[in-house]
Each structure stands twice: as structure tokens, then as C-alpha cells.
Design a protein around this motif. Structure first.
Motif, PDB file in Angstrom:
ATOM      1  N   VAL A 217       3.630  14.716   4.561  1.00 29.27           N
ATOM      2  CA  VAL A 217       3.222  14.359   5.927  1.00 29.27           C
ATOM      3  C   VAL A 217       2.538  12.990   5.904  1.00 29.27           C
ATOM      4  O   VAL A 217       2.231  12.471   4.833  1.00 29.27           O
ATOM      5  CB  VAL A 217       2.251  15.415   6.530  1.00 29.27           C
ATOM      6  N   ARG A 218       2.267  12.454   7.095  1.00 33.52           N
ATOM      7  CA  ARG A 218       1.526  11.197   7.164  1.00 33.52           C
ATOM      8  C   ARG A 218       0.048  11.462   6.904  1.00 33.52           C
ATOM      9  O   ARG A 218      -0.468  12.505   7.302  1.00 33.52           O
ATOM     10  CB  ARG A 218       1.656  10.562   8.568  1.00 33.52           C
TER      11      ARG A 218
ATOM     12  N   ASN B 137      15.663   5.803   2.623  1.00 34.91           N
ATOM     13  CA  ASN B 137      15.048   5.668   3.957  1.00 34.91           C
ATOM     14  C   ASN B 137      14.095   6.817   4.307  1.00 34.91           C
ATOM     15  O   ASN B 137      13.555   6.866   5.398  1.00 34.91           O
ATOM     16  CB  ASN B 137      16.117   5.470   5.050  1.00 34.91           C
ATOM     17  N   ARG B 138      13.902   7.750   3.376  1.00 37.36           N
ATOM     18  CA  ARG B 138      13.089   8.935   3.694  1.00 37.36           C
ATOM     19  C   ARG B 138      11.639   8.612   4.032  1.00 37.36           C
ATOM     20  O   ARG B 138      11.058   9.217   4.939  1.00 37.36           O
ATOM     21  CB  ARG B 138      13.155   9.943   2.531  1.00 37.36           C
ATOM     22  N   PHE B 139      11.026   7.665   3.292  1.00 36.06           N
ATOM     23  CA  PHE B 139       9.599   7.422   3.501  1.00 36.06           C
ATOM     24  C   PHE B 139       9.342   6.653   4.795  1.00 36.06           C
ATOM     25  O   PHE B 139       8.386   6.949   5.507  1.00 36.06           O
ATOM     26  CB  PHE B 139       8.987   6.693   2.298  1.00 36.06           C
ATOM     27  N   THR B 140      10.209   5.672   5.093  1.00 41.13           N
ATOM     28  CA  THR B 140      10.017   4.931   6.347  1.00 41.13           C
ATOM     29  C   THR B 140      10.202   5.842   7.553  1.00 41.13           C
ATOM     30  O   THR B 140       9.519   5.680   8.558  1.00 41.13           O
ATOM     31  CB  THR B 140      10.954   3.716   6.462  1.00 41.13           C
TER      32      THR B 140
ATOM     33  N   GLU C 252       1.743   8.794  -3.082  1.00 37.67           N
ATOM     34  CA  GLU C 252       0.618   9.261  -2.276  1.00 37.67           C
ATOM     35  C   GLU C 252      -0.389   8.135  -2.023  1.00 37.67           C
ATOM     36  O   GLU C 252      -0.955   8.033  -0.951  1.00 37.67           O
ATOM     37  CB  GLU C 252      -0.058  10.458  -2.948  1.00 37.67           C
ATOM     38  N   ALA C 253      -0.578   7.282  -3.027  1.00 37.68           N
ATOM     39  CA  ALA C 253      -1.603   6.248  -2.888  1.00 37.68           C
ATOM     40  C   ALA C 253      -1.111   5.008  -2.134  1.00 37.68           C
ATOM     41  O   ALA C 253      -1.904   4.324  -1.501  1.00 37.68           O
ATOM     42  CB  ALA C 253      -2.126   5.841  -4.269  1.00 37.68           C
ATOM     43  N   ASN C 254       0.178   4.723  -2.206  1.00 40.16           N
ATOM     44  CA  ASN C 254       0.679   3.461  -1.636  1.00 40.16           C
ATOM     45  C   ASN C 254       1.342   3.572  -0.278  1.00 40.16           C
ATOM     46  O   ASN C 254       1.489   2.585   0.421  1.00 40.16           O
ATOM     47  CB  ASN C 254       1.719   2.816  -2.571  1.00 40.16           C
ATOM     48  N   LEU C 255       1.819   4.755   0.075  1.00 35.84           N
ATOM     49  CA  LEU C 255       2.708   4.833   1.240  1.00 35.84           C
ATOM     50  C   LEU C 255       2.038   5.344   2.515  1.00 35.84           C
ATOM     51  O   LEU C 255       2.681   5.415   3.568  1.00 35.84           O
ATOM     52  CB  LEU C 255       3.924   5.721   0.923  1.00 35.84           C
TER      53      LEU C 255
END
Ligand SMILES: N[C@@H](CCC(=O)N[C@@H](CS)C(=O)NCC(=O)O)C(=O)O
Length: 351
Positions: free
Chosen positions: A245-246, A101-104, A125-128
């Protein structure tokens, strides 16, 4: 035809006028620019707290002590960011996150930054819609087995069952390794950190695989029983673990990135939490800029010129953070040393 040419001409004129206004500083700026220039930083300031995503409890990285205070390299990295942005290392809330759940949590804005044994990869980095600001631990995937098995090399793991956390780059690294070596394995995917360790210790898997750091601290935590476990010598992948970061908030990215660079520069220049006040009198230009005595480095980042001073004074330089959290687990600094001590940490100039 004519109409479209006119439209294009008007559009071009509009663009040119916009460029002129922008150059003259007259164009209305996006809302964020009216504060620090970073929407994330403005939100953090308004709430008076940084929200930092960490793991669910890895010794040396992020684990609450007996007083409930979060300890570890990742926890202190969060504190350093709180100190550079808010001037106070204590203004941070830690959010424990799993490997899945870290990326969401970061994408949705639940956290401002993720510092959680997370490997910098192209896919992530490219997809998220996320990106890595800095690497705070250069690591690699490894395997741990029970000594009683007699296994001495990862090459002997053909046919093994391997405990691994889902959603990790570890899974991918193991797949590659077994394919390259024409071997087979059965993954046992367990998300919960305590559960995966129990599974391994109770013999549900022949081997446990994760970042070498995670294996080292898990083994260390066994105390007198540590000797019953062996970390195999093969390091099968590169796992640069970093702060994420975002995408889309460059000023915030800068802030997180330069916080780490400041901690490393302090180590390079011999500035510590103990001597930082004396160092304010230093005549070395690099130290004066780092500590905000000369130049407007903090201002350029959108924060106080004492940004780095605050982090160094309150949290310490990178070596102090390492020595407090990782060294006691018996993990050598190795690749994580400064570049001039044989490692990979090479902080760009603060100027
Ligand atoms: N670096 C890898 C592996 C991350 C990982 O599995 N970390 C483990 C071992 S350090 C962990 O955080 N465990 C504690 C938890 O799940 O909260 C990745 O980014 O996918």
C-alpha cells in the motif's frame, strides 16, 4: 533575541494548547478522519469498488478463466480485502500490471493495493513511499532449464544466457548468486510475461529465472510437456511476496494487513466458508471475536464487525484459498503453512 524568545514561547503555548484541544477531541481533524479515518478507504467506499493491482496473468495467482473471471491466490487476496472493506468480494476491479509499471500504479493512486508477486525488500519500502502490509506467499528465486541440456545444478550455469523480467528482485538475486559463485551470465531482459516464456521455450535462453512459484506454474502449464523442463534444486534468495500500500494511510495499511491475519486465524481456528455460520455459535473467545460476535474488532479497524465473517464466508480461509488456487498446480504448502504446521505464517492475536 527577546523577540525570538517571545516567538518560541508563543509557539510552545500554541503547541500546548493544540495538545490540550486534541486530547479533548476539539481540534479540527484532517478530512479523512471524518469518514473511516482512512482517505483510501473513504475513496473505495465512495466508488463502491476496490481497485487491486495484479500480474498480467500467472496461473494460480491471477489469470482470467474461460468466463473471464480472475482466478488465483492474488486475485482471491484482493477479493478478501473487498469483502472486509465493502462486505462484498465481487466489488473489486483487477488492474493487470507489469513488473515495471506496478509501483507507479500504486504511487499515483491508480490502484488501492498491489497484490502481485512483489517481494518485500528494504529498497522498495524505503525508497518508493510504499510499504508491505503482509506476505501472502513465501517464495525464493530459482532457475528452470530444458531437461535435454542435462544441467542438474545452478552451479553448472556459468556462461549461460538467462531470461529474466526487468525491474525485478530476481535480477538482483541472480547477480548476487553469480558473483558469489565466481560465475558469469548474460541476462536476456524481457518484460512481457508471454514473450519471456516463448523466448525460453524457443531456446533463446539457456535458463529462465523468476520466483519458484512462477516457474512451477509455468512448468505445470506445459501439461504433458512439463517433464521436458527441470527446476534446478537451488533456491538462491528469499522472496517474501506481499501486499503493498502507499505510505501515509495507516488505517488502510491496518485494514489490508488484518484481512490476511483474519484469513490465517480462520484457518488456525478451523473456521471455513462452509462452517462459518455454525461457528457464529461457537463458545471459543477467539472465534467469537474473529466473527464479530464479541468485541468491536471491525469497529476498531473502521469497518463493520462482520468484516472477517464476510471474507471467510465469501472467499474462504487461507487454506481454502491455497487449496483452490495453488495446490492444483502441484506446489506444496511448505513455508506457507501455518507456524504450527511447520510454516512461517503466524497470525498475531485478534483481540
Ligand atoms: N518477486 C519478484 C519477481 C516478480 C515477477 O517477476 N513475477 C513474475 C513471475 S511470478 C510475474 O509476475 N510474471 C507475470 C507478469 O509479468 O505479469 C519481484 O518482486 O521483483
Amino acid at each position: 533575541m527577546i523577540r525570538s524568545t517571545i516567538h518560541r514561547t508563543i509557539a510552545r503555548a500554541g503547541l500546548a494548547a493544540g495538545a490540550l484541544l486534541l486530547a479533548a477531541g476539539l481540534m479540527p481533524r484532517p478530512a479523512a478522519a471524518q469518514g473511516s479515518g482512512s482517505a483510501t478507504m473513504d475513496t473505495i467506499r465512495q466508488r463502491g469498488q476496490l481497485i487491486c493491482g495484479v500480474s498480467t496473468g500467472v496461473p494460480g495467482f491471477s489469470l482470467p478463466d474461460s468466463q473471464g473471471v480472475m482466478r488465483g491466490l492474488d486475485a482471491d487476496s484482493c477479493r478478501a480485502v473487498a469483502a472486509t472493506v465493502l462486505g462484498d468480494q465481487n466489488k473489486v476491479k483487477f488492474v493487470p500490471l507489469t513488473t515495471t509499471n506496478r509501483f507507479t500504479a500504486l504511487q499515483s493512486g491508480e490502484i488501492d493495493v498491489l497484490i502481485r508477486s512483489t517481494t518485500w525488500t528494504l529498497g522498495r519500502e524505503a525508497n518508493l513511499g510504499l510499504l508491505f502490509a503482509w506476505v501472502n506467499y513465501y517464495d525464493g528465486t530459482a532457475f528452470m532449464v530444458k531437461k535435454s541440456t542435462g544441467v542438474k545444478s545452478a552451479k553448472e550455469l556459468d556462461g549461460a544466457t538467462i531470461c529474466v523480467q526487468p525491474g525485478t528482485s530476481t535480477e538482483l538475486a541472480i547477480n548476487d548468486y553469480f558473483r558469489i559463485n565466481h560465475m558469469k551470465f548474460t541476462p536476456v531482459l524481457i518484460q512481457d510475461y508471454a514473450e519471456i516464456q516463448n523466448a525460453f521455450f524457443s531456446g533463446r535462453c539457456d535458463a529462465y529465472s523468476t520466483d519458484g512459484s512462477g516457474l512451477a506454474v509455468t512448468r505445470f502449464a506445459q501439461g504433458p510437456k512439463a517433464d521436458d523442463y527441470v527446476i534446478l534444486p537451488e533456491v538462491i534468495s528469499k522472496e517474501p511476496l506481499g501486499a503493498m500500500v502507499r505510505k501515509g494511510d495507516d488505517k488502510w495499511f491496518d485494514m489490508v494487513r488484518w484481512t490476511f491475519i483474519a484469513l490465517l486465524t480462520a484457518e488456525e481456528e478451523g473456521v471455513t466458508s462452509k462452517n462459518v455460520d455454525e461457528m457464529l455459535k461457537s463458545t471459543t473467545p477467539g472465534i467469537r471475536r474473529l466473527l464479530g460476535v464479541d468485541g468491536d474488532m471491525g469497529k476498531a479497524l473502521g469497518v463493520d464487525n462482520k468484516w472477517a465473517y464476510n471474507a471467510i464466508k465469501q472467499v474462504g480461509n487461507f487454506a481454502e484459498i491455497w487449496d483452490r488456487n495453488i495446490a492444483p498446480m502441484g506446489v506444496p504448502r511448505g513455508l506457507n503453512n501455518l507456524w504450527n504446521k511447520g510454516g512461517l505464517q503466524y497470525p498475531p492475536p485478534i483481540r
